[in-house]
Design a protein around this motif. Structure first.
Motif, PDB file in Angstrom:
ATOM      1  N   CYS A  30       0.822  -1.236   0.000  1.00  0.00           N
ATOM      2  CA  CYS A  30       0.000   0.000   0.000  1.00  0.00           C
ATOM      3  C   CYS A  30       0.841   1.264   0.000  1.00  0.00           C
ATOM      4  N   THR A  31       2.139   1.134   0.168  1.00  0.00           N
ATOM      5  CA  THR A  31       3.050   2.295   0.115  1.00  0.00           C
ATOM      6  C   THR A  31       4.224   1.881  -0.781  1.00  0.00           C
ATOM      7  N   THR A  68       9.010   3.825  -4.582  1.00  0.00           N
ATOM      8  CA  THR A  68       9.707   3.552  -5.837  1.00  0.00           C
ATOM      9  C   THR A  68       9.881   2.040  -6.061  1.00  0.00           C
ATOM     10  N   GLY A  69       9.222   1.232  -5.238  1.00  0.00           N
ATOM     11  CA  GLY A  69       9.138  -0.200  -5.517  1.00  0.00           C
ATOM     12  C   GLY A  69      10.159  -1.096  -4.843  1.00  0.00           C
ATOM     13  N   GLY A  70      10.879  -0.573  -3.857  1.00  0.00           N
ATOM     14  CA  GLY A  70      11.939  -1.358  -3.214  1.00  0.00           C
ATOM     15  C   GLY A  70      11.452  -2.662  -2.592  1.00  0.00           C
ATOM     16  N   ARG A 105       0.098   7.221  -3.014  1.00  0.00           N
ATOM     17  CA  ARG A 105      -0.644   8.461  -3.324  1.00  0.00           C
ATOM     18  C   ARG A 105       0.210   9.388  -4.180  1.00  0.00           C
ATOM     19  N   ASP A 106       1.489   9.072  -4.304  1.00  0.00           N
ATOM     20  CA  ASP A 106       2.436   9.948  -4.993  1.00  0.00           C
ATOM     21  C   ASP A 106       2.689   9.459  -6.425  1.00  0.00           C
ATOM     22  N   PHE A 120      -4.284   4.860   0.804  1.00  0.00           N
ATOM     23  CA  PHE A 120      -4.691   3.582   1.401  1.00  0.00           C
ATOM     24  C   PHE A 120      -5.848   3.743   2.396  1.00  0.00           C
ATOM     25  N   ASP A 173       4.640   0.605   4.608  1.00  0.00           N
ATOM     26  CA  ASP A 173       5.948   1.117   5.040  1.00  0.00           C
ATOM     27  C   ASP A 173       5.727   2.629   5.123  1.00  0.00           C
ATOM     28  N   LEU A 174       5.378   3.080   6.327  1.00  0.00           N
ATOM     29  CA  LEU A 174       4.811   4.420   6.481  1.00  0.00           C
ATOM     30  C   LEU A 174       5.850   5.538   6.337  1.00  0.00           C
ATOM     31  N   GLY A 175       5.347   6.745   6.406  1.00  0.00           N
ATOM     32  CA  GLY A 175       6.249   7.905   6.424  1.00  0.00           C
ATOM     33  C   GLY A 175       6.595   8.398   5.038  1.00  0.00           C
ATOM     34  N   ILE A 176       7.740   9.021   4.974  1.00  0.00           N
ATOM     35  CA  ILE A 176       8.157   9.724   3.765  1.00  0.00           C
ATOM     36  C   ILE A 176       9.236   8.893   3.049  1.00  0.00           C
ATOM     37  N   GLN A 228      10.928  11.688  -1.916  1.00  0.00           N
ATOM     38  CA  GLN A 228      10.180  12.894  -1.509  1.00  0.00           C
ATOM     39  C   GLN A 228      11.073  13.851  -0.734  1.00  0.00           C
ATOM     40  N   MET A 286       1.912  14.895   0.015  1.00  0.00           N
ATOM     41  CA  MET A 286       2.505  13.674  -0.543  1.00  0.00           C
ATOM     42  C   MET A 286       1.888  13.284  -1.881  1.00  0.00           C
ATOM     43  N   ASN A 310      -5.283   8.390   8.325  1.00  0.00           N
ATOM     44  CA  ASN A 310      -5.204   7.430   7.216  1.00  0.00           C
ATOM     45  C   ASN A 310      -4.972   6.019   7.739  1.00  0.00           C
TER      46      ASN A 310
HETATM   47  C1  LIG Z   1       8.759   5.029   3.229  1.00  0.00           C
HETATM   48  S1  LIG Z   1       8.060   5.262   1.652  1.00  0.00           S
HETATM   49  C2  LIG Z   1       7.863   3.625   1.037  1.00  0.00           C
HETATM   50  C3  LIG Z   1       9.075   3.104   0.349  1.00  0.00           C
HETATM   51  C4  LIG Z   1       8.850   1.765  -0.307  1.00  0.00           C
HETATM   52  N1  LIG Z   1       8.554   0.743   0.650  1.00  0.00           N
HETATM   53  C5  LIG Z   1      10.065   1.355  -1.138  1.00  0.00           C
HETATM   54  O1  LIG Z   1      10.640   0.300  -0.825  1.00  0.00           O
HETATM   55  O2  LIG Z   1      10.405   2.071  -2.085  1.00  0.00           O
HETATM   56  C6  LIG Z   1       6.415   5.698   2.012  1.00  0.00           C
HETATM   57  C7  LIG Z   1       5.532   5.893   0.804  1.00  0.00           C
HETATM   58  O3  LIG Z   1       4.192   5.842   1.270  1.00  0.00           O
HETATM   59  C8  LIG Z   1       3.425   6.739   0.520  1.00  0.00           C
HETATM   60  N2  LIG Z   1       2.248   7.048   1.329  1.00  0.00           N
HETATM   61  C9  LIG Z   1       2.203   7.657   2.520  1.00  0.00           C
HETATM   62  N3  LIG Z   1       0.941   7.738   2.966  1.00  0.00           N
HETATM   63  C10 LIG Z   1       0.161   7.135   2.028  1.00  0.00           C
HETATM   64  C11 LIG Z   1      -1.242   6.908   1.915  1.00  0.00           C
HETATM   65  N4  LIG Z   1      -2.087   7.283   2.870  1.00  0.00           N
HETATM   66  N5  LIG Z   1      -1.690   6.241   0.838  1.00  0.00           N
HETATM   67  C12 LIG Z   1      -0.835   5.828  -0.136  1.00  0.00           C
HETATM   68  N6  LIG Z   1       0.495   6.046  -0.095  1.00  0.00           N
HETATM   69  C13 LIG Z   1       0.993   6.690   0.980  1.00  0.00           C
HETATM   70  C14 LIG Z   1       4.346   7.914   0.299  1.00  0.00           C
HETATM   71  O4  LIG Z   1       3.931   8.679  -0.810  1.00  0.00           O
HETATM   72  C15 LIG Z   1       5.692   7.223   0.101  1.00  0.00           C
HETATM   73  O5  LIG Z   1       5.949   6.996  -1.263  1.00  0.00           O
END
Ligand SMILES: C[S@@+](CC[C@H](N)C(=O)[O-])C[C@H]1O[C@@H](n2cnc3c(N)ncnc32)[C@H](O)[C@@H]1O
Length: 301
Positions: free
Chosen positions: A20-21, A24-26, A47-48, A73, A91-94, A98, A118, A206
């Motif tokens: 759900c987060t 960049t797809g890690g 959402r980004d 989400f 995987d919450l946060g920023i 970003q 975001m 959220n």
């Molecule tokens: C810590 S990064 C995730 C990194 C990802 N796990 C990776 O391996 O590349 C958090 C991502 O969650 C997204 N995000 C945060 N709140 C969100 C929400 N309520 N719904 C969808 N995406 C959300 C952000 O835009 C951000 O891209």
């Protein structure tokens, strides 16, 4: 914590999972390429839109095993149908993407327009600061930033706002520097920026809205894995898991159960999983990460 997510989330090698987060797809890539998961499919959501463009290119080689959706989400039920999901990952946060994009105003390191949304559904900190009272700003700094000097900083922000509209990160930095000792200023700045980011993007709401929806969409033995970076987020997750693990929530004084509640989850991580020292050395932002996982034990709603 990619290895830990892989081990604790993926229990069905032919399953359908939702990241759900996806960012960049890690994490999604790690799951898709694991040799034991060659039949796993993933829906990646974020959402980004900028992050999704990068994820799309990175995950292209996995073809139909991955589908990307732009959305929040908090509305997960709107995007997913039926009850066929074997796991949800948050995987919450920023993301680093970003944070590194100075034009979006997430960082206090570079002067830029102060925005921090975001995605299209987030709010701009510029607008929120313009409309909030000093008391409200102080509360946000206390609650979301856990900043002890919240009153002083809110007062300084309000004072600045009396003479000019706060439109750039540099002005916020100045307002904080005005009242915080130089040796404490960077700690305070990261708490202030974190607080405003959580506020503008409604990050705690959220999460609260997401949890019961995800539970309703999970297959029996499906799992929810959540990495949080803030104590309030971790508390929301922990409480939800504990609540849904209970068979009865009647007050202890009741002689018989009248609530008719049944346990829906089994907690897999009694204590949160923390990142290794090596991971923290590679990425200092990982130091506050906590991973919690729970499994659906019944699905007969
Ligand atoms: C810590 S990064 C995730 C990194 C990802 N796990 C990776 O391996 O590349 C958090 C991502 O969650 C997204 N995000 C945060 N709140 C969100 C929400 N309520 N719904 C969808 N995406 C959300 C952000 O835009 C951000 O891209």
């Amino acid at each position: 914590m990619k290895k830990e997510v892989l081990e604790l989330l993926i229990t069905n090698p032919k399953g359908l999972y939702v990241d759900c987060t996806v960012g960049t797809g890690g994490h999604t890539e790690e799951i898709l390429k694991a040799s034991t998961n060659q039949n796993v499919s993933i829906i990646g959501m974020d959402r980004d839109g900028l992050a999704l463009d990068i994820a799309g290119k990175r995950l292209k080689e996995y073809g139909e095993r991955v589908r990307l959706i732009q959305g929040n989400f908090r509305d997960i039920e709107k995007y997913l149908t039926g009850r066929e999901y074997d796991g949800f990952l948050l995987d919450l946060g920023i993301s680093s993407l970003q944070l590194a994009d100075s034009s979006r105003g997430f960082s206090y390191m570079k002067d830029a327009p102060i925005d921090m949304a975001m995605g299209e559904d987030g709010h701009s900190v510029r607008k929120m600061l313009a409309g909030a009272t000093q008391k409200e700003i102080s509360r946000i700094l206390k609650e979301y930033g856990e900043e002890r000097r919240h009153r002083m900083i809110a007062k300084s922000i309000a004072r600045m706002r009396d003479t000019e509209e706060i439109v750039r990160t540099g002005q916020l930095v100045e307002a904080v520097k005005e009242v915080i000792y130089p040796n404490k200023v960077y700690g305070a700045l990261s708490r202030v920026f974190q607080a405003f980011r959580i506020w503008a993007n409604e990050e705690l709401d959220n999460l609260r809205l997401f949890l019961p929806q995800a539970l309703g969409l999970l297959n029996t033995r499906g799992r929810i894995a959540i990495i949080s970076y803030h104590s309030l987020e971790d508390r929301i997750v922990k409480r939800f898991f504990v609540q849904e693990e209970k068979d009865c929530i009647c007050p202890p004084s009741f002689p018989v159960c009248v609530c008719d509640k049944h346990a829906e989850l089994r907690i897999i991580t009694r204590k949160p999983v923390l990142p290794s020292q090596l991971e923290i050395e590679k990425n200092t932002r990982a130091r506050s990460a906590k991973l919690r996982v729970a499994e659906r034990i019944r699905n007969d709603q």
